[in-house]
Design an enzyme around this catalytic site. Sequence first.
Site, PDB file in Angstrom:
ATOM      1  N   LYS A  37     -51.238 -45.890  18.409  1.00  0.00           N
ATOM      2  CA  LYS A  37     -50.693 -44.573  18.072  1.00  0.00           C
ATOM      3  C   LYS A  37     -49.275 -44.468  18.600  1.00  0.00           C
ATOM      4  O   LYS A  37     -49.021 -44.710  19.778  1.00  0.00           O
ATOM      5  CB  LYS A  37     -51.531 -43.452  18.687  1.00  0.00           C
ATOM      6  N   THR A 128     -54.648 -28.687  22.539  1.00  0.00           N
ATOM      7  CA  THR A 128     -55.521 -28.544  23.715  1.00  0.00           C
ATOM      8  C   THR A 128     -54.741 -28.093  24.952  1.00  0.00           C
ATOM      9  O   THR A 128     -55.331 -27.717  25.951  1.00  0.00           O
ATOM     10  CB  THR A 128     -56.277 -29.850  24.024  1.00  0.00           C
TER      11      THR A 128
HETATM   12  O1  C5P Z   1     -52.951 -41.407  28.282  1.00  0.00           O
HETATM   13  P1  C5P Z   1     -53.945 -40.574  27.523  1.00  0.00           P
HETATM   14  O2  C5P Z   1     -55.234 -41.298  27.203  1.00  0.00           O
HETATM   15  O3  C5P Z   1     -54.180 -39.247  28.161  1.00  0.00           O
HETATM   16  O4  C5P Z   1     -53.216 -40.341  26.119  1.00  0.00           O
HETATM   17  C1  C5P Z   1     -53.766 -39.546  25.125  1.00  0.00           C
HETATM   18  C2  C5P Z   1     -52.846 -39.460  23.964  1.00  0.00           C
HETATM   19  O5  C5P Z   1     -53.356 -38.464  23.084  1.00  0.00           O
HETATM   20  C3  C5P Z   1     -51.413 -39.020  24.288  1.00  0.00           C
HETATM   21  O6  C5P Z   1     -50.549 -39.633  23.326  1.00  0.00           O
HETATM   22  C4  C5P Z   1     -51.443 -37.531  24.090  1.00  0.00           C
HETATM   23  O7  C5P Z   1     -50.202 -36.971  23.739  1.00  0.00           O
HETATM   24  C5  C5P Z   1     -52.428 -37.406  22.935  1.00  0.00           C
HETATM   25  N1  C5P Z   1     -53.097 -36.136  22.821  1.00  0.00           N
HETATM   26  C6  C5P Z   1     -53.879 -35.590  23.817  1.00  0.00           C
HETATM   27  N2  C5P Z   1     -54.510 -34.392  23.633  1.00  0.00           N
HETATM   28  C7  C5P Z   1     -54.361 -33.766  22.484  1.00  0.00           C
HETATM   29  C8  C5P Z   1     -53.596 -34.307  21.469  1.00  0.00           C
HETATM   30  C9  C5P Z   1     -52.982 -35.511  21.666  1.00  0.00           C
HETATM   31  O8  C5P Z   1     -54.031 -36.171  24.876  1.00  0.00           O
HETATM   32  N3  C5P Z   1     -54.996 -32.643  22.303  1.00  0.00           N
END
Ligand code: C5P
Length: 241
Positions: A37, A128
């Site tokens: 991603k 979120t």
């Molecule tokens: O490092 P981590 O596992 O927390 O990364 C999660 C990814 O998902 C990041 O790119 C973050 O911006 C994204 N994301 C999130 N929560 C959301 C939407 C997107 O953590 N609600």
Amino acid sequence: MHSPSSASPVFCALDTTDVSQATGLAQRLAGSIGGIKLGLEFFCANGPSGIEAVAESGLPLFLDLKFHDIPNTVAGAMRSALRLRPFMTTLHACGGTEMMRAACDEAAEAQARQGGSRTLVLAVTVLTSMDQAGLDGTGVTASVADQVRRLAALAQDAGCDGVICSPREAADLRAHCGPDFKLVVPGIRPSWAAANDQKRIMTPAEAMAAGADYLVIGRPITEASDPAVAARRIAEELAEG
Ligand code: C5P
């Protein structure tokens, strides 16, 4: 376009502005994850050519640009983004039906033009990072849960393939939106990983059991002492159920 191997639902979030770091990680992780991603941070720093460089790893691409503008502008942005042949891409459901339809039409037209699979168009419902007070502040009087459900239904009616949702919302949305609506879920932490700033977390297996189709996992992989080992460990845990 590359589609994820059915073996892994995991898309690794490469949250960096550094092309060589992202490329190196993608190469090391190929084989143990389903895709990568790349989001706004990477795109604003490196543009389409940076995305293309990382996508050369051959891993399916989740291009997370969260479009939200008038339908004509979103359609134009989608048309350009689709040249990168992402496996999935995002927009904000609160942009409304017409905007989402315009984006979905572009995905269908790009498939007709370029061949291959159609890029999945996924909607963000309520971020979120937004709590009830934050939602109230925007003038939305519904509860967060009701607003998530309402926007997911709107996205489904507009032709979107699914939504991004928190693990806590997955079971409810699966029940309301049916088996074919894709649920892409961040906020995932294996039991052995630090929670970082994620608060409402589930393990990969729990999130899949709640109805997720794809998992977005960043730091538990990218910040591990050996990212490939961490990715393999997650894959093994998922295989065990
Ligand atoms: O490092 P981590 O596992 O927390 O990364 C999660 C990814 O998902 C990041 O790119 C973050 O911006 C994204 N994301 C999130 N929560 C959301 C939407 C997107 O953590 N609600």
